[in-house]
Scaffold this active site. Structure first.
Site, short mmCIF file in Angstrom:
data_model
loop_
_atom_site.label_atom_id
_atom_site.label_comp_id
_atom_site.label_asym_id
_atom_site.label_seq_id
_atom_site.Cartn_x
_atom_site.Cartn_y
_atom_site.Cartn_z
N ILE A 212 0.88 -1.16 0.00
CA ILE A 212 0.00 0.00 0.00
C ILE A 212 0.92 1.22 0.00
O ILE A 212 1.87 1.28 0.78
CB ILE A 212 -0.93 0.00 1.23
CG1 ILE A 212 -1.83 1.26 1.24
CG2 ILE A 212 -0.18 -0.11 2.53
CD1 ILE A 212 -2.87 1.24 2.36
N SER A 213 0.70 2.16 -0.91
CA SER A 213 1.57 3.32 -1.03
C SER A 213 1.53 4.18 0.22
O SER A 213 0.55 4.18 0.97
CB SER A 213 1.14 4.18 -2.23
OG SER A 213 1.28 3.46 -3.44
N GLN A 214 2.61 4.94 0.44
CA GLN A 214 2.61 5.87 1.56
C GLN A 214 1.49 6.88 1.37
O GLN A 214 1.11 7.21 0.24
CB GLN A 214 3.97 6.55 1.69
CG GLN A 214 4.27 7.55 0.59
CD GLN A 214 5.67 8.11 0.68
OE1 GLN A 214 6.52 7.76 -0.11
NE2 GLN A 214 5.91 8.99 1.65
#
Length: 229
Positions: A79-81
């Site tokens: 999951i992207s920052q």
């Protein structure tokens, strides 16, 4: 008089929102990680304050949900920052009338952020386990304007096209032509492009008079864009 179940769910969600121990963490995340880096779209900031990111990551890493970093979600995916999610969302200039396609559902977090702002979200995940989990979690959170499909995102979602915007959360080496074709006139696509294991380019494309024009946004690192064999 019997109270409709939908009303009960609305009150339950509102209650959980008011008593949510993670609310302060979301507020801090938005202030220090997102606003501080220049994100100004209030609809994006409000969505980031509202979506319970901790419920869309594996339970064992929930305590890190609002940290300034990507997190593993299984199947070798991440999951992207939070900042990258906010940046990509702001770049498509979201509004309440838009229909958006996402390639790479992952945990469902980006789809949830979009769903807080736009009219319809269509999201495709190649890993069945991730897609089914995201679909279940998004439904449990009450999102009715998100449709999840399991499959190869390279071909997009032709029967729902054209899309006002497309967000791609994995990096192909070149931009898939079917996605360009499914972008509406005036529509925007945000996509990381480059080789696996190397620094990639986050590209913003816009369809103007039938032509797809692109510009560089920043250097990034995303998981590779996978296809069915």
């Amino acid at each position: 008089m019997m109270v409709p179940m939908k009303i009960i769910w609305i009150f339950l969600i509102l209650f959980l929102w008011q008593t949510d121990p993670y609310k302060s963490k979301r507020e801090k995340m938005v202030e220090s990680q997102i606003e501080a880096r220049g994100i100004k779209d209030e609809s994006v900031l409000e969505a980031m304050r509202k979506v319970p990111r901790h419920l869309l990551v594996p339970e064992k890493i929930r305590e890190y949900a609002y940290s300034d970093m990507p997190l593993p979600i299984g199947e070798g995916q991440t999951i992207s920052q939070p900042y990258i999610v906010a940046l990509m969302t702001e770049l498509i200039k979201p509004d309440k009338n838009m229909k958006v396609l996402e390639i790479g559902t992952g945990s469902g977090y980006q789809a949830a952020v979009l769903a807080e702002i736009v009219k319809e979200v269509y999201t495709i995940e190649i890993f069945e386990a991730l897609g089914l989990r995201a679909e279940r979690d998004l439904q449990s959170l009450g999102y009715e304007n998100i449709q999840v499909r399991i499959g190869d995102g390279y071909q997009g979602w032709p029967d729902k096209a054209p899309f006002d915007a497309i967000i791609v959360t994995a990096a192909p080496e070149t931009i898939p032509q079917p996605l360009i074709d499914q972008l509406a006139e005036g529509g925007r696509m945000i996509i990381p492009v480059g080789e696996e294991g190397k620094v990639q380019e986050l590209i913003l494309g816009e369809k103007v008079k039938g032509k797809f024009r692109t510009r560089f946004i920043s250097s990034v690192r995303f998981v590779p864009f996978l296809r069915d064999k």
